[in-house]
Scaffold this motif. Structure first.
Motif, PDB file in Angstrom:
ATOM      1  N   ASP A  44       0.817  -1.215   0.000  1.00  0.00           N
ATOM      2  CA  ASP A  44       0.000   0.000   0.000  1.00  0.00           C
ATOM      3  C   ASP A  44       0.851   1.267   0.000  1.00  0.00           C
ATOM      4  OD1 ASP A  44       0.898  -0.726   2.582  1.00  0.00           O
ATOM      5  OD2 ASP A  44      -0.580   0.575   3.516  1.00  0.00           O
ATOM      6  N   TYR A  45       1.928   1.287  -0.776  1.00  0.00           N
ATOM      7  CA  TYR A  45       2.783   2.473  -0.795  1.00  0.00           C
ATOM      8  C   TYR A  45       1.957   3.699  -1.190  1.00  0.00           C
ATOM      9  CZ  TYR A  45       6.648   5.568  -2.037  1.00  0.00           C
ATOM     10  OH  TYR A  45       7.504   6.634  -2.107  1.00  0.00           O
ATOM     11  N   LYS A  46       1.943   4.692  -0.327  1.00  0.00           N
ATOM     12  CA  LYS A  46       1.247   5.984  -0.502  1.00  0.00           C
ATOM     13  C   LYS A  46      -0.274   5.893  -0.315  1.00  0.00           C
ATOM     14  CE  LYS A  46       4.919   8.479  -1.442  1.00  0.00           C
ATOM     15  NZ  LYS A  46       5.418   9.490  -0.465  1.00  0.00           N
ATOM     16  N   LEU A  49      -6.263   0.592  -1.842  1.00  0.00           N
ATOM     17  CA  LEU A  49      -7.525   0.430  -2.566  1.00  0.00           C
ATOM     18  C   LEU A  49      -8.674   0.301  -1.586  1.00  0.00           C
ATOM     19  CD1 LEU A  49      -6.412  -2.124  -5.325  1.00  0.00           C
ATOM     20  CD2 LEU A  49      -6.630   0.360  -5.533  1.00  0.00           C
ATOM     21  N   PHE A  50      -8.375  -0.277  -0.432  1.00  0.00           N
ATOM     22  CA  PHE A  50      -9.388  -0.457   0.608  1.00  0.00           C
ATOM     23  C   PHE A  50      -8.677  -0.579   1.946  1.00  0.00           C
ATOM     24  CE2 PHE A  50     -11.184  -3.608   3.499  1.00  0.00           C
ATOM     25  CZ  PHE A  50     -12.421  -3.040   3.781  1.00  0.00           C
ATOM     26  N   TYR A  59      -6.987  -3.366   8.420  1.00  0.00           N
ATOM     27  CA  TYR A  59      -7.042  -4.391   7.376  1.00  0.00           C
ATOM     28  C   TYR A  59      -7.226  -3.691   6.040  1.00  0.00           C
ATOM     29  CZ  TYR A  59      -7.919  -7.459  11.351  1.00  0.00           C
ATOM     30  OH  TYR A  59      -7.810  -8.133  12.558  1.00  0.00           O
ATOM     31  N   GLY A  60      -6.464  -4.109   5.016  1.00  0.00           N
ATOM     32  CA  GLY A  60      -6.585  -3.402   3.754  1.00  0.00           C
ATOM     33  C   GLY A  60      -6.066  -4.173   2.559  1.00  0.00           C
ATOM     34  N   ILE A  61      -6.290  -3.571   1.385  1.00  0.00           N
ATOM     35  CA  ILE A  61      -5.790  -4.105   0.118  1.00  0.00           C
ATOM     36  C   ILE A  61      -4.978  -3.005  -0.536  1.00  0.00           C
ATOM     37  CG2 ILE A  61      -6.384  -5.035  -2.149  1.00  0.00           C
ATOM     38  CD1 ILE A  61      -9.024  -6.003  -0.956  1.00  0.00           C
ATOM     39  N   GLY A  62      -3.707  -3.289  -0.834  1.00  0.00           N
ATOM     40  CA  GLY A  62      -2.841  -2.313  -1.483  1.00  0.00           C
ATOM     41  C   GLY A  62      -2.998  -2.353  -2.993  1.00  0.00           C
TER      42      GLY A  62
END
Length: 445
Positions: A44-46, A49-50, A59-62
């Motif tokens: 998730d650089y910068k 998406l979520f 919790y996330g998606i890069g």
């Protein structure tokens, strides 16, 4: 559409493996009351998406599909959060936990990879069973590469035994030769006689250097052209559908695989003798220096003839039987991969390394759950092994430093770990760029 199907299977498989691998770190970290600040699929650089924060974890998606990570408080990892490490250690941080707990947290990902691969193999075996071909099932025998004929093999041989044992699936003969230290093969000749042929100890290395991983080919197709690719060399030379290949450079051709191997082993100029409408015709072919030796033709495949030449058996297993058979598949997948890994360090091995395109090509062009799960099981075990390599920035690097601490009682300093992490990260990025660069080079070539 084919590319889309392959890409969909690849992304689904990769996402599943990443999430479960990171869960392998996440679960023991939580069990040992270690704070996990992030859990991400992809990097998730910068921006992300979520992302959603639940409790103390985001919790996330890069957007960079190069893997995933969990950010564990008090640990020097790919986030390179050195500011946190300058503060006093807190009880919930990774660095405050006993070495044995940190070791389990770091090993959790690869343990999940190995267990997942084993579990998938067991389930595949229990649900779909196995297809296999007995030695007598290759009714017309194998086509044999020229360099294997030098050891005494002949086209038409049936493989009866490998190292004195009857193979369960005789179509695995090439894999055994390349990876499993084959010393002898017993064959049945077309004239009804049997012969034991001894092989060099380094037969796998010879196959690798020759660039021929399939010296035994079971699909003996007649050398009749069924397709001429437009705008390829064959098209410009006037080669037509239904042309029969009789000879290459004066050497008679009986089966299609003989034709392709003669093309590959020839010089840049060669002669094709074909038969068209009962008349023979010679066609001269010329390749440029460094040009891939493909003329752009495919065989006319008689599926009925193929089915009649190969007797495929099927066996179903109970779940108890599948436990044993699936465990054997997982074991040999890991062992074969470790054996194959040594070839990476050869001159030829460097150019054969592939990236995401190479992995994506493994998946079939039509959606097949059996193939999907088989490939996912293989990739899971492969990723488990790769992550165990003692390279800083990989799990194996962290494991080495932790084991050093447990053995010597001396914990590596934070500065050392920081520099090691940077070095390992640069090395991995360089390897990633090199592997995917190879893919792009081959694609344009």
């Amino acid at each position: 559409m084919e590319i889309l199907i392959k890409a969909s299977q690849f992304i689904l498989s990769l996402s599943l493996l990443i999430v479960l691998h990171e869960l392998g770190h996440f679960i023991p970290a939580k069990l040992f009351k270690t704070r996990v600040e992030k859990f991400y699929l992809f990097f998730d650089y910068k921006f992300s998406l979520f992302k959603k924060k639940v409790g103390e974890t985001v919790y996330g998606i890069g957007w960079i599909p190069l893997g995933g990570y969990v950010k564990i408080a008090g640990m020097i990892d790919e986030s390179m959060d050195t500011e946190q490490m300058q503060k006093p250690a807190q009880p919930w941080e990774f660095r405050s936990k006993p070495a044995w707990q940190r070791l389990i947290i770091m090993l959790g990902g690869v343990i999940v990879n190995f267990i997942l691969g084993w579990f998938i193999y067991v389930c595949i075996t229990a649900y779909w069973g196995d297809n296999y071909v007995k030695p007598e099932g290759v009714k017309n025998g194998f086509a044999v590469s020229d360099y294997f004929k030098e050891y005494g093999f002949k086209t038409g041989d049936k493989v009866l035994k490998i190292n004195g044992e009857t193979p369960k699936n005789v179509l695995d003969v090439n894999k055994h030769l390349f990876l499993r230290d084959v010393k002898s093969i017993d064959v049945l000749r077309e004239n009804g006689t049997t012969q034991t042929i001894n092989l060099p100890e380094n037969i796998g290395e010879i196959m690798w250097e020759k660039g021929d991983m399939t010296p035994f080919t079971e699909r003996r197709i007649k050398p009749v052209i069924g397709l001429v690719a437009p705008n390829m060399l064959a098209d410009s030379l006037g080669i037509q559908n239904n042309d029969k290949i009789l000879a290459v450079n004066g050497k008679n051709v009986e089966y299609w695989e003989e034709f392709t191997k003669l093309i590959q082993s020839s010089s840049n100029k060669l002669s094709l003798l074909i038969e068209r409408n009962g008349e023979q015709k010679e066609i001269l072919v010329s390749f440029s220096e460094g040009q891939e030796k493909k003329i752009g033709v495919a065989p006319e495949v008689d599926e009925e003839l193929y089915k009649n030449s190969l007797e495929i058996n099927h066996k179903n297993y109970s779940f108890t039987e599948a436990l044993s058979v699936g465990s054997s598949k997982a074991y040999w997948t890991l062992k074969d991969y470790i054996t194959q890994f040594k070839y990476v360090f050869t001159k030829k091995g460097a150019t054969s390394i592939g990236g995401f395109i190479s992995i994506g090509k493994i998946f079939p062009a039509t959606w097949s759950w059996q193939a999907f799960w088989s490939i996912t099981a293989f990739l899971s075990i492969m990723l488990g092994f790769m992550n165990l390599l003692p390279i800083p920035a990989l799990d194996g690097g962290h494991v080495v430093f932790t084991l050093w601490e447990m053995i010597t009682g001396k914990k590596p300093g934070d500065k050392f770990l920081e520099y090691a992490q940077i070095t390992g990260f640069i090395l991995l990025i360089a390897l990633l760029l090199f592997a995917n660069g190879n893919d792009i080079f081959r694609l344009f070539k």
